[in-house]
Write a protein that holds these residues in place. Structure first.
Motif, PDB file in Angstrom:
ATOM      1  N   PHE A 246       0.831  -1.206   0.000  1.00  0.00           N
ATOM      2  CA  PHE A 246       0.000   0.000   0.000  1.00  0.00           C
ATOM      3  C   PHE A 246       0.867   1.259   0.000  1.00  0.00           C
ATOM      4  CE2 PHE A 246      -2.483  -3.371   2.024  1.00  0.00           C
ATOM      5  CZ  PHE A 246      -3.589  -3.388   1.199  1.00  0.00           C
ATOM      6  N   LEU A 247       1.995   1.225   0.705  1.00  0.00           N
ATOM      7  CA  LEU A 247       2.931   2.353   0.653  1.00  0.00           C
ATOM      8  C   LEU A 247       3.516   2.501  -0.747  1.00  0.00           C
ATOM      9  CD1 LEU A 247       5.016   2.351   3.962  1.00  0.00           C
ATOM     10  CD2 LEU A 247       3.377   4.049   3.183  1.00  0.00           C
ATOM     11  N   GLN A 248       3.883   1.375  -1.369  1.00  0.00           N
ATOM     12  CA  GLN A 248       4.417   1.440  -2.727  1.00  0.00           C
ATOM     13  C   GLN A 248       3.379   2.020  -3.684  1.00  0.00           C
ATOM     14  OE1 GLN A 248       7.402   0.951  -3.764  1.00  0.00           O
ATOM     15  NE2 GLN A 248       8.465  -0.602  -2.551  1.00  0.00           N
ATOM     16  N   ALA A 249       2.113   1.620  -3.505  1.00  0.00           N
ATOM     17  CA  ALA A 249       1.060   2.163  -4.366  1.00  0.00           C
ATOM     18  C   ALA A 249       0.883   3.660  -4.145  1.00  0.00           C
ATOM     19  CB  ALA A 249      -0.255   1.427  -4.095  1.00  0.00           C
ATOM     20  N   MET A 250       0.975   4.096  -2.881  1.00  0.00           N
ATOM     21  CA  MET A 250       0.831   5.519  -2.583  1.00  0.00           C
ATOM     22  C   MET A 250       1.976   6.313  -3.203  1.00  0.00           C
ATOM     23  SD  MET A 250       0.092   7.284   1.119  1.00  0.00           S
ATOM     24  CE  MET A 250       1.735   7.017   1.787  1.00  0.00           C
ATOM     25  N   HIS A 251       3.175   5.785  -3.147  1.00  0.00           N
ATOM     26  CA  HIS A 251       4.308   6.489  -3.747  1.00  0.00           C
ATOM     27  C   HIS A 251       4.259   6.425  -5.273  1.00  0.00           C
ATOM     28  CE1 HIS A 251       6.852   7.641  -0.256  1.00  0.00           C
ATOM     29  NE2 HIS A 251       6.117   6.722   0.337  1.00  0.00           N
ATOM     30  N   PHE A 252       3.573   5.425  -5.813  1.00  0.00           N
ATOM     31  CA  PHE A 252       3.333   5.415  -7.256  1.00  0.00           C
ATOM     32  C   PHE A 252       2.485   6.617  -7.656  1.00  0.00           C
ATOM     33  CE2 PHE A 252      -0.109   4.320 -10.270  1.00  0.00           C
ATOM     34  CZ  PHE A 252       0.622   4.355 -11.439  1.00  0.00           C
ATOM     35  N   PHE A 253       1.490   6.959  -6.857  1.00  0.00           N
ATOM     36  CA  PHE A 253       0.657   8.124  -7.145  1.00  0.00           C
ATOM     37  C   PHE A 253       1.472   9.418  -7.041  1.00  0.00           C
ATOM     38  CE2 PHE A 253      -2.877   5.305  -6.998  1.00  0.00           C
ATOM     39  CZ  PHE A 253      -3.908   5.952  -7.664  1.00  0.00           C
ATOM     40  N   TYR A 254       2.489   9.432  -6.181  1.00  0.00           N
ATOM     41  CA  TYR A 254       3.402  10.582  -6.139  1.00  0.00           C
ATOM     42  C   TYR A 254       4.052  10.785  -7.507  1.00  0.00           C
ATOM     43  CZ  TYR A 254       7.695  13.178  -5.102  1.00  0.00           C
ATOM     44  OH  TYR A 254       8.731  14.074  -5.134  1.00  0.00           O
ATOM     45  N   GLY A 255       4.587   9.697  -8.056  1.00  0.00           N
ATOM     46  CA  GLY A 255       5.201   9.790  -9.379  1.00  0.00           C
ATOM     47  C   GLY A 255       4.193  10.131 -10.452  1.00  0.00           C
ATOM     48  N   LEU A 256       2.963   9.625 -10.317  1.00  0.00           N
ATOM     49  CA  LEU A 256       1.929   9.937 -11.299  1.00  0.00           C
ATOM     50  C   LEU A 256       1.572  11.423 -11.269  1.00  0.00           C
ATOM     51  CD1 LEU A 256       0.042   8.628 -13.388  1.00  0.00           C
ATOM     52  CD2 LEU A 256      -1.645   8.362 -11.567  1.00  0.00           C
ATOM     53  N   GLY A 257       1.442  11.985 -10.057  1.00  0.00           N
ATOM     54  CA  GLY A 257       1.172  13.415  -9.957  1.00  0.00           C
ATOM     55  C   GLY A 257       2.306  14.254 -10.516  1.00  0.00           C
ATOM     56  N   ALA A 258       3.554  13.830 -10.255  1.00  0.00           N
ATOM     57  CA  ALA A 258       4.710  14.549 -10.793  1.00  0.00           C
ATOM     58  C   ALA A 258       4.785  14.430 -12.313  1.00  0.00           C
ATOM     59  CB  ALA A 258       5.991  14.006 -10.160  1.00  0.00           C
ATOM     60  N   PHE A 259       4.253  13.337 -12.864  1.00  0.00           N
ATOM     61  CA  PHE A 259       4.222  13.153 -14.315  1.00  0.00           C
ATOM     62  C   PHE A 259       3.169  14.039 -14.975  1.00  0.00           C
ATOM     63  CE2 PHE A 259       1.971  10.810 -17.732  1.00  0.00           C
ATOM     64  CZ  PHE A 259       2.945  10.873 -18.714  1.00  0.00           C
ATOM     65  N   VAL A 260       2.018  14.148 -14.333  1.00  0.00           N
ATOM     66  CA  VAL A 260       0.898  14.902 -14.919  1.00  0.00           C
ATOM     67  C   VAL A 260       1.141  16.410 -14.844  1.00  0.00           C
ATOM     68  CG1 VAL A 260      -1.547  15.456 -14.618  1.00  0.00           C
ATOM     69  CG2 VAL A 260      -0.779  13.085 -14.507  1.00  0.00           C
ATOM     70  N   SER A 261       1.772  16.879 -13.780  1.00  0.00           N
ATOM     71  CA  SER A 261       1.919  18.316 -13.551  1.00  0.00           C
ATOM     72  C   SER A 261       2.601  19.046 -14.711  1.00  0.00           C
ATOM     73  CB  SER A 261       2.683  18.540 -12.238  1.00  0.00           C
ATOM     74  OG  SER A 261       2.801  19.905 -11.948  1.00  0.00           O
ATOM     75  N   PRO A 262       3.768  18.593 -15.217  1.00  0.00           N
ATOM     76  CA  PRO A 262       4.383  19.298 -16.355  1.00  0.00           C
ATOM     77  C   PRO A 262       3.539  19.235 -17.621  1.00  0.00           C
ATOM     78  CG  PRO A 262       5.982  17.893 -15.246  1.00  0.00           C
ATOM     79  CD  PRO A 262       4.648  17.519 -14.710  1.00  0.00           C
ATOM     80  N   MET A 263       2.810  18.120 -17.805  1.00  0.00           N
ATOM     81  CA  MET A 263       1.975  17.995 -18.994  1.00  0.00           C
ATOM     82  C   MET A 263       0.836  19.019 -18.979  1.00  0.00           C
ATOM     83  SD  MET A 263       3.417  15.561 -20.684  1.00  0.00           S
ATOM     84  CE  MET A 263       2.204  15.020 -21.861  1.00  0.00           C
ATOM     85  N   ILE A 264       0.294  19.294 -17.799  1.00  0.00           N
ATOM     86  CA  ILE A 264      -0.765  20.302 -17.684  1.00  0.00           C
ATOM     87  C   ILE A 264      -0.218  21.695 -17.944  1.00  0.00           C
ATOM     88  CG2 ILE A 264      -2.362  21.394 -16.055  1.00  0.00           C
ATOM     89  CD1 ILE A 264      -2.682  18.672 -14.720  1.00  0.00           C
ATOM     90  N   ALA A 265       0.980  21.971 -17.426  1.00  0.00           N
ATOM     91  CA  ALA A 265       1.543  23.321 -17.541  1.00  0.00           C
ATOM     92  C   ALA A 265       2.097  23.632 -18.923  1.00  0.00           C
ATOM     93  CB  ALA A 265       2.643  23.506 -16.494  1.00  0.00           C
ATOM     94  N   SER A 266       2.552  22.620 -19.646  1.00  0.00           N
ATOM     95  CA  SER A 266       3.279  22.832 -20.897  1.00  0.00           C
ATOM     96  C   SER A 266       2.574  23.719 -21.917  1.00  0.00           C
ATOM     97  CB  SER A 266       3.611  21.464 -21.522  1.00  0.00           C
ATOM     98  OG  SER A 266       4.257  21.619 -22.757  1.00  0.00           O
ATOM     99  N   PRO A 267       1.277  23.546 -22.217  1.00  0.00           N
ATOM    100  CA  PRO A 267       0.655  24.371 -23.274  1.00  0.00           C
ATOM    101  C   PRO A 267       0.560  25.855 -22.949  1.00  0.00           C
ATOM    102  CG  PRO A 267      -0.668  22.405 -22.791  1.00  0.00           C
ATOM    103  CD  PRO A 267       0.348  22.530 -21.707  1.00  0.00           C
TER     104      PRO A 267
ATOM    105  N   LYS B 250      -0.361  31.696 -15.705  1.00  0.00           N
ATOM    106  CA  LYS B 250      -1.365  31.828 -14.658  1.00  0.00           C
ATOM    107  C   LYS B 250      -2.524  30.847 -14.865  1.00  0.00           C
ATOM    108  CE  LYS B 250      -3.582  35.786 -16.973  1.00  0.00           C
ATOM    109  NZ  LYS B 250      -3.968  37.199 -16.822  1.00  0.00           N
ATOM    110  N   GLU B 251      -2.847  30.545 -16.154  1.00  0.00           N
ATOM    111  CA  GLU B 251      -3.877  29.537 -16.403  1.00  0.00           C
ATOM    112  C   GLU B 251      -3.428  28.160 -15.928  1.00  0.00           C
ATOM    113  OE1 GLU B 251      -3.132  31.913 -18.447  1.00  0.00           O
ATOM    114  OE2 GLU B 251      -4.949  32.824 -19.259  1.00  0.00           O
ATOM    115  N   ALA B 252      -2.133  27.868 -16.091  1.00  0.00           N
ATOM    116  CA  ALA B 252      -1.618  26.579 -15.631  1.00  0.00           C
ATOM    117  C   ALA B 252      -1.734  26.457 -14.120  1.00  0.00           C
ATOM    118  CB  ALA B 252      -0.159  26.418 -16.066  1.00  0.00           C
ATOM    119  N   PHE B 253      -1.377  27.523 -13.402  1.00  0.00           N
ATOM    120  CA  PHE B 253      -1.488  27.491 -11.942  1.00  0.00           C
ATOM    121  C   PHE B 253      -2.947  27.404 -11.490  1.00  0.00           C
ATOM    122  CE2 PHE B 253       2.623  29.878 -12.432  1.00  0.00           C
ATOM    123  CZ  PHE B 253       3.422  28.837 -11.982  1.00  0.00           C
TER     124      PHE B 253
END
Length: 553
Positions: free
Chosen positions: A164-185, A232-235
């Motif tokens: 369960f800890l490994q799964a929770m830390h997987f979501f950490y990496g998933l959030g870190a993966f999604v964040s730049p993709m949202i901000a990029s455009p 500012k739209e990204a934030f």
């Protein structure tokens, strides 16, 4: 197991189970545990995903924030430092406050409330000082969320928490993966440093002149770049996602309170019974009874060996977490300045190319840790990181090489920190002071290494970023060799190691016991033939009765 069955403590047998009755005992199913606590587990995973988004958004938005605050790249390096420093302080303070001053669920709500608020404030910061103060506050909230989410998961599942800890830390990496993709455009991706500080054109740059020409600062260009950026739209989008998850946390915490499920270090026995966990008082009876001789034997290696192993592991975590933070923060800036044929919009994509395999690597580690030894896993991690950085350093301007190297580094670097801690547990018993030491040094690595890289990036050029990462991974290889050299002679490792360096062989296998997780939460093994009471009532704490996931009174 019925109440009149005698717990065995013979050679290699887990206390609380016997050879005759083990096949009939109900084995713990992680899927059943997940279904029982699915709402709380999913919320804690989402919380850690928000934590990952907060860590990863600064890298791709660095240039735009520099234009917004009229700060050059060298000054902007401090944004990483202050956020990570306050994250460490937030984790330490949350560990002290939880259960002593503020209940864990209240502190989680406080942290989750602060994250979207500070994210919404970022576009309003027009000078560097305002941005730094805001990121310091955000870092403290992130530290609270980090500490409390881990604590809730551990208190919920006890000794069965690993997947369960490994799964929770997987979501950490998933959030870190999604964040730049949202901000990029929404990003302009222009370094305003030359227009803020001024710059000099050499004869090679200026073909019409035979001498260097100094260009004065051009604030009008900085103002135009600030208005062309849509960061500012990204934030606003990132803050809105955090706000939605915060509202979900409120609802789940209210439901937990309504159902009487409160995860707190000072939880009462009745609460622990409701959550399927044993209280500390209940477990202490069994720990003292079955593990005292084993614990004493494990610590016969002496305090000096424990200190050396702790110091080596702390240094390893300093390097691995420092390299993770440095590479994630500066690969975007490096690619913009040094990689050929790279489009301006690809910088944030490259940042996600690191975090995507990073999340995947943590997911793979959930299953790999049940098959392979920690020493073998960390050896693969170090070899993979070395090869990945070697590729990026040799072909430092190649677009293909930087993509391949970044992807491989994220994959192999992802599980280094938890695997190093698992390896240390094989050598010595990790207690609260050792855990605090490891966590603090890991946080220091995340804080200090980006500052070092930032100064090297400005003074020695972008390539120094790759040289620094390659150098510290070589140091990590040496530290692992020294750590294993010292650790293999400890009593605990000699008594519990398997016959293979590659395949995981638990102590129960060495004594032909079934390789299944029992429904008891007893942690100690005994290798001595001792006479044990045949009646459970003779045990200390005779009013202990078995429950689904542990013992309770």
């Amino acid at each position: 197991m019925t109440e009149n069955q005698s717990p065995q403590a013979s050679d290699g047998v887990i206390l609380g189970s016997s050879r005759e009755t083990a096949p009939q005992e109900e084995k713990i199913s992680f899927w059943k545990l997940f279904k029982k606590h699915k709402l709380s587990v999913l919320v804690d995973c989402l919380v850690f995903g928000i934590f990952g988004m907060g860590v990863a958004f600064l890298g791709p938005t660095l240039f735009d924030l520099g234009c917004q605050t009229k700060a050059d790249l060298k000054q902007m390096n401090w944004v990483f430092f202050v956020q990570l420093l306050m994250t460490m302080i937030g984790s330490i303070s949350a560990g002290y406050l939880t259960g002593r001053v503020i209940p864990a669920h209240i502190l989680l709500c406080i942290g989750m409330t602060g994250l979207p608020i500070t994210m919404f404030i970022i576009p309003a910061c027009r000078v560097l000082a305002e941005l730094l103060i805001n990121l310091m506050v955000m870092g403290w909230f992130m530290g609270c969320v980090d500490c409390v989410a881990n604590l809730r998961m551990i208190l919920r599942f006890g000794t069965n928490v690993t997947p369960f800890l490994q799964a929770m830390h997987f979501f950490y990496g998933l959030g870190a993966f999604v964040s730049p993709m949202i901000a990029s455009p929404f990003l302009l991706n222009i370094d305003c440093s030359p227009f803020i500080d001024g710059y000099t054109l050499t004869p090679d740059d200026n073909k019409t002149a035979n001498q260097s020409v100094t260009i004065a600062p051009q604030p009008q260009i900085v103002d135009r770049a600030m208005h062309l950026s849509h960061s500012k739209e990204a934030f606003f989008i990132l803050g809105s996602i955090q706000l939605v998850i915060t509202l979900v946390v409120y609802v789940v915490v209210w439901l937990e309170k309504k159902w009487g499920i409160m995860y707190s270090p000072s939880a009462s026995p009745s609460t622990s019974h409701h959550t399927g966990l044993a209280t500390a008082a209940d477990e202490s009876d069994f720990s003292e009874y079955s593990g005292s001789r084993s614990l004493t034997r494990y610590l016969r290696c002496g305090s000096r060996t424990v200190v050396v192993i702790t110091a080596l592991t702390s240094a390893s975590l300093f390097i691995s977490d420092g390299m993770q933070s440095s590479y994630a923060d500066y690969i975007y800036s490096y690619a913009e300045k040094n990689v050929d044929n790279l489009k301006r919009s690809e910088g944030a994509v490259l940042n996600s190319v690191f975090w995507g395999p990073f999340a995947l690597g943590r997911l793979i580690a959930v299953f790999a840790s049940t098959r392979f030894c920690a020493g073998f896993m960390i050896s693969c991690n170090l070899v993979g990181c070395t090869i990945a950085l070697f590729i990026t350093l040799i072909w430092k301007t190649s677009r293909i090489a930087i993509y391949l190297g970044t992807c491989a580094l994220g994959l192999f670097l992802s599980s280094m920190s938890p695997t190093a801690m698992a390896l240390t547990e094989q050598f010595v018993n990790i207690n609260a002071p050792i855990t605090s030491c490891l966590v603090v040094f890991a946080a220091l690595g995340e804080t200090i290494c980006p500052v070092i890289v930032g100064n090297l990036f400005v003074t020695a050029g972008p390539v120094s970023f790759l040289v620094f990462c390659f150098t510290i991974v070589l140091i990590a290889v040496l530290l692992f060799m020294v750590l294993f050299f010292f650790g293999r002679d400890t009593t605990k490792y000699r008594e519990n190691r398997g016959s293979s360096f590659i395949w995981l062989l638990k102590p129960a296998q060495k004594f032909n016991e079934q390789m299944e997780i029992n429904s008891t939460s007893v942690k100690y093994y005994s290798n001595q033939e001792d006479e044990q009471p045949t009646d459970q009532s003779q045990l200390p704490g005779s009013d202990v009765t078995p429950v689904e996931n542990g013992y309770t009174r």
